[in-house]
Design a protein around this motif. Structure first.
Motif, PDB file in Angstrom:
ATOM      1  N   THR A   1       9.035  42.910  -0.865  1.00 11.81           N
ATOM      2  CA  THR A   1       9.847  43.933  -1.371  1.00 11.81           C
ATOM      3  C   THR A   1       9.317  45.275  -0.650  1.00 11.81           C
ATOM      4  O   THR A   1       8.411  45.525  -0.220  1.00 11.81           O
TER       5      THR A   1
ATOM      6  N   LYS B   1      14.130  50.362  -4.345  1.00 15.68           N
ATOM      7  CA  LYS B   1      13.313  49.083  -3.649  1.00 15.68           C
ATOM      8  C   LYS B   1      14.646  48.091  -3.209  1.00 15.68           C
ATOM      9  O   LYS B   1      15.926  48.214  -3.755  1.00 15.68           O
TER      10      LYS B   1
ATOM     11  N   LYS C   1      14.656  43.588  -1.760  1.00 15.61           N
ATOM     12  CA  LYS C   1      13.928  42.297  -1.374  1.00 15.61           C
ATOM     13  C   LYS C   1      14.630  41.946   0.164  1.00 15.61           C
ATOM     14  O   LYS C   1      15.829  41.950   0.210  1.00 15.61           O
TER      15      LYS C   1
END
Length: 270
Positions: free
Chosen positions: A107, A162, A164
């Motif tokens: 992440t 955030k 991934k």
């Protein structure tokens, strides 16, 4: 003491007193200064971006000398930063090599700081992330949603986001702000310590509003650490849905009939 010298000393003292009074009048506490124009700062920043000459027109033109930090680091995107024109979106940008030794998936965390002296006239740099392969071809693109978290320190306060990295082909990332992001907003809870938009001396005891996005600002970017993970997990992304009240919630959670109002018990006792 000669009379002429006494008069000179008195005149000097009077001039110093007047100067001190003038200086005190010029120093106005922040709470009593006129409110800023909410749109002026972001308009000036947008004009500066529009007047800048883009250095790059494609992802392959960017420099990827810097590796993505192993934890979020501070970057300032402003009129002195390079500008790219990516898919018709003009924006300041950051470009990174992805760490080859990182275990997939991982992440990447971000935090945008408010840009402005007053909350009512502030804005945020909202990031757009593009993940590229070794040929600088996009694998994934995403406008990152920012969520507010107010921590105990500056490090844990701001608008967090955030994404991934999940594709084994990922080699680079570009962080910029798309035209859609720059026209959007981020939800922001308003506390009693925040000033209202009408006048800085008026305190807003309740309520919330949205912070507009702008073309520049401070952005923290890097691999997610525990501090950012906690902030993101507790961040507020939107207004909470209205509930049915405290009593109703307690009745749903507590299964024991504390008040002795169970219908079957009543029927048995009767």
């Amino acid at each position: 003491m000669p009379p002429s010298l006494l008069r000179s000393l008195l005149l000097a003292a009077a001039m110093l007193t007047l100067a001190a009074c003038h200086t005190m009048k010029a120093i106005v506490p922040p709470n009593f200064r006129p409110p800023e124009n909410p749109s002026n700062a972001v308009d000036v920043a947008r004009k500066a971006l529009d007047n800048a000459t883009p250095c790059c027109g494609s992802f392959a033109d960017l420099s990827y000398q810097d590796m993505l930090p192993w934890q979020p680091q501070r970057f300032s995107l402003d009129k002195d930063s390079p500008v790219a024109n990516l898919n018709g979106d003009r924006s300041y940008f950051l470009a990174f090599r992805l760490p080859a030794g990182a275990q997939m998936p991982y992440t990447v965390a971000m935090k945008a700081e408010l840009n402005g002296r007053w909350l009512s006239s502030s804005y945020l740099f909202a990031p757009t992330v593009v993940v590229l392969d070794d040929a600088f071809q996009p694998l994934h693109a995403e406008d990152i949603q920012l969520c507010e978290y107010m921590g105990w320190t500056n490090e844990t306060t701001g608008a967090f986001g955030k994404f991934k990295v999940e594709d084994d082909k990922a080699r680079y990332i570009v962080v910029y702000s798309s035209a859609k992001q720059q026209k959007s907003q981020t939800y922001w809870e308003q506390s009693p310590s925040n000033f209202s938009a009408e006048a800085p001396v008026k305190m807003a005891a309740a309520g919330s509003f949205k912070i507009p996005h702008g073309p520049d600002g401070v952005l923290f970017v890097g691999m997610q650490n525990d501090t950012y993970k906690k902030a993101i997990s507790n961040a507020v992304c939107d207004k909470a849905q209205p509930g049915n009240g405290v009593i109703s919630t307690i009745r749903q959670v507590v299964t024991t009939d504390i008040l002795g109002q169970d219908q079957k018990k009543k029927e048995k006792d009767s």
